[in-house]
Design an enzyme around this catalytic site. Sequence first.
Site, mmCIF file in Angstrom:
data_model
loop_
_atom_site.group_PDB
_atom_site.id
_atom_site.type_symbol
_atom_site.label_atom_id
_atom_site.label_comp_id
_atom_site.label_asym_id
_atom_site.label_seq_id
_atom_site.Cartn_x
_atom_site.Cartn_y
_atom_site.Cartn_z
ATOM 1 N N ARG A 65 0.400 -1.413 -0.050
ATOM 2 C CA ARG A 65 -0.060 -0.249 -0.035
ATOM 3 C C ARG A 65 0.303 1.264 0.140
ATOM 4 N NH1 ARG A 65 -3.947 -1.308 5.186
ATOM 5 N NH2 ARG A 65 -2.176 -1.866 5.876
ATOM 6 N N ASP A 110 1.733 5.917 -0.570
ATOM 7 C CA ASP A 110 1.157 6.918 0.305
ATOM 8 C C ASP A 110 0.744 7.610 -0.837
ATOM 9 O OD1 ASP A 110 1.672 6.099 2.703
ATOM 10 O OD2 ASP A 110 3.396 6.927 3.515
ATOM 11 N N ARG A 116 10.880 6.888 2.988
ATOM 12 C CA ARG A 116 11.018 8.467 2.421
ATOM 13 C C ARG A 116 12.220 8.976 4.074
ATOM 14 N NH1 ARG A 116 5.656 10.087 2.639
ATOM 15 N NH2 ARG A 116 5.637 11.869 3.067
#
Length: 273
Positions: A56, A58, A203
């Site tokens: 999944r 973002d 990230r």
Amino acid sequence: MAAAGFSRIALGVEYKGSRYRGWQRQASGVLTVQETLENALSKVADAPVSLLCAGRTDAGVHACGQVVHFDTQAVRSMKAWVMGANINLPHDVSVSWAREMPAHFHARFKAIARRYRYVIYNDQIRPAHLGEEITWNHRPLNVAHMAEAAAHLVGTHDFSAFRAGQCQAKSPVKQVHHLRVSQHGKMIVLDIRANAFLHHMVRNIAGVLMTIGAGEREPQWAREVLESRIRRTGGVTAHPFGLYLVQVEYRDEFELPQRYIGPHFLTGFDLPE
């Protein structure tokens, strides 16, 4: 397992995540990749389709190697699933292949590795093109220092310091198989492969490496952040626009199609597969 009378279909999917609130369908009715793709496939199946994905992503994050699966009673050729979906999809979502799978296949739980690339445009001037598909960093980045720092993160570690506060993973311990840093003109590419990832893990790693590349910290700081196991030690989370899910790996028994490792605008670069 697929229910009796149902076929299990796997799809390869790519998308530009800029205008979506992430992969997962949300009750609030905001635009998501999952809902967009389910709506397109439901038209092909002439019945509701519910998808499960390998990872999944973002809001703002892209994919060129996402894998999903669904169960259906509709009888369609694999070409019909691909072409039918693409006819009904917007310009920023595309199905690249379809394959009928055994009933025990699962896009998420049968995956044995995932791979991301984070693309940085390193120049003093903000680029007019690819603005939502790369992360711009105006500070000159020392790629050698970034690569030295990245080496501290390879292996099996507790990645709590790179984990978002809302992460729902049961364990922060993940195995990073490789974390490569390479430069191609003004592009710097972080290429990371692991058995699984925590929420915002890539990230947050990118944020630490860019801080080191800018000379604000020494390469050893990456290990210090890792060993602290405290998220706030690592500073800011890097922007989502440069992040791509580029590959999901499965055991050979599933014989899924193999495509080049993206994103598309990097295919002419000398990047390791």
